[in-house]
Design a protein around this motif. Structure first.
Motif, PDB file in Angstrom:
ATOM      1  N   GLY A 169       0.833  -1.192   0.000  1.00 23.52           N
ATOM      2  CA  GLY A 169       0.000   0.000   0.000  1.00 23.52           C
ATOM      3  C   GLY A 169       0.870   1.244   0.000  1.00 23.52           C
ATOM      4  N   ARG A 170       0.224   2.378   0.144  1.00 21.56           N
ATOM      5  CA  ARG A 170       0.955   3.652   0.206  1.00 21.56           C
ATOM      6  C   ARG A 170       0.361   4.536   1.291  1.00 21.56           C
ATOM      7  N   ILE A 171       1.233   5.218   2.020  1.00 23.74           N
ATOM      8  CA  ILE A 171       0.814   6.177   3.026  1.00 23.74           C
ATOM      9  C   ILE A 171       0.672   7.531   2.354  1.00 23.74           C
ATOM     10  N   LEU A 172      -0.499   8.150   2.532  1.00 22.66           N
ATOM     11  CA  LEU A 172      -0.800   9.444   1.896  1.00 22.66           C
ATOM     12  C   LEU A 172      -0.693   9.349   0.379  1.00 22.66           C
ATOM     13  N   GLY A 173      -0.822   8.145  -0.124  1.00 28.16           N
ATOM     14  CA  GLY A 173      -0.764   7.938  -1.560  1.00 28.16           C
ATOM     15  C   GLY A 173       0.619   8.091  -2.155  1.00 28.16           C
ATOM     16  N   ILE A 174       1.632   8.227  -1.275  1.00 30.35           N
ATOM     17  CA  ILE A 174       2.992   8.495  -1.765  1.00 30.35           C
ATOM     18  C   ILE A 174       3.993   7.451  -1.302  1.00 30.35           C
ATOM     19  N   PHE A 175       4.052   7.255   0.008  1.00 31.50           N
ATOM     20  CA  PHE A 175       5.116   6.430   0.590  1.00 31.50           C
ATOM     21  C   PHE A 175       4.700   4.957   0.613  1.00 31.50           C
TER      22      PHE A 175
END
Length: 226
Positions: free
Chosen positions: A117-123
């Motif tokens: 997945g991604r945190i805040l759509g970035i990480f």
């Protein structure tokens, strides 16, 4: 199942797939678990007295034959190259990349599930929720029997409890209305009365090394942040 894998299953939340304790503690504890596994197999020992080229309290490899498990064999090869070193000098290096390697192996065997997945759509991030909890559930029952009911541990459960106690996470793994009694019982087991002399020395040395390495890492992080 390796001790390090057992420890990892206990300290990664089944639902969220995230560690229930500090990552540094976790990494050093699973590295310590590799040392204890090798000690239980009679491959690595902590010198009781001064030996040729090895001081008392230092690591010494007694059996260089492969254990038949790649993670353990890699650890044994590394320790052999550090023969005569203090346990706390190998905990950190043994832990590098170990958590990811063990998690991937558990996922490959269908015990955990890899979720990208991604945190805040970035990480990018990876979670490891449980896929098959049968082994872990049986392990928790055995820990409950030893820590709450008061049964005598075998070598593997005793070693596992000693590591859980060293990083102070026993109440996160075993439920009890009396947390003080739970931690007291775990500390008693960590003292190693259940174990043969060689294993007891290893347990004491690995626990001390794990705690010392965690403290040193925390101090270094604090200094760099300041």
């Amino acid at each position: 199942m390796l001790l390090a894998e057992d420890l990892l299953l206990l300290l990664v939340d089944d639902a969220t797939g995230k560690p229930v304790t500090d990552g540094t503690k976790l990494d050093h504890a699973i590295a310590g678990a590799l040392l204890l596994e090798l000690a239980l197999q009679g491959k690595v020992d902590v010198a009781e007295t001064r030996e040729e080229n090895v001081r008392k309290g230092r690591l010494v490899v007694r059996d260089h034959a492969p254990a038949g498990e790649p993670v353990l064999d890699d650890a044994l090869t590394f320790i052999a190259g550090k023969n005569g070193k203090k346990p706390d000098s190998v905990i950190g290096p043994l832990g590098k990349g170990l958590r990811a390697r063990l998690l991937s192996g558990l996922a490959d065997r269908g015990i955990l599930r890899r979720e990208e997945g991604r945190i805040l759509g970035i990480f990018p991030t990876t979670r490891w929720p449980a896929e098959d909890s049968r082994h872990e559930n049986a392990l928790r029952e055995r820990l409950h029997d030893v820590l709450v009911v008061g049964l005598t541990p075998d070598d593997r459960i005793g070693a596992l409890v000693s590591l859980l106690s060293a990083i102070d996470v026993v109440p996160k793994v075993v439920e009890s209305l009396d947390r003080r009694a739970l931690k007291r019982r775990a500390k008693e087991i960590a003292e190693g009365a259940w174990a043969a002399d060689a294993v007891r020395r290893a347990v004491e040395a690995v626990n001390a090394a794990t705690v010392a390495t965690i403290a040193a890492t925390a101090a270094a992080t604090s200094d760099s942040g300041g």
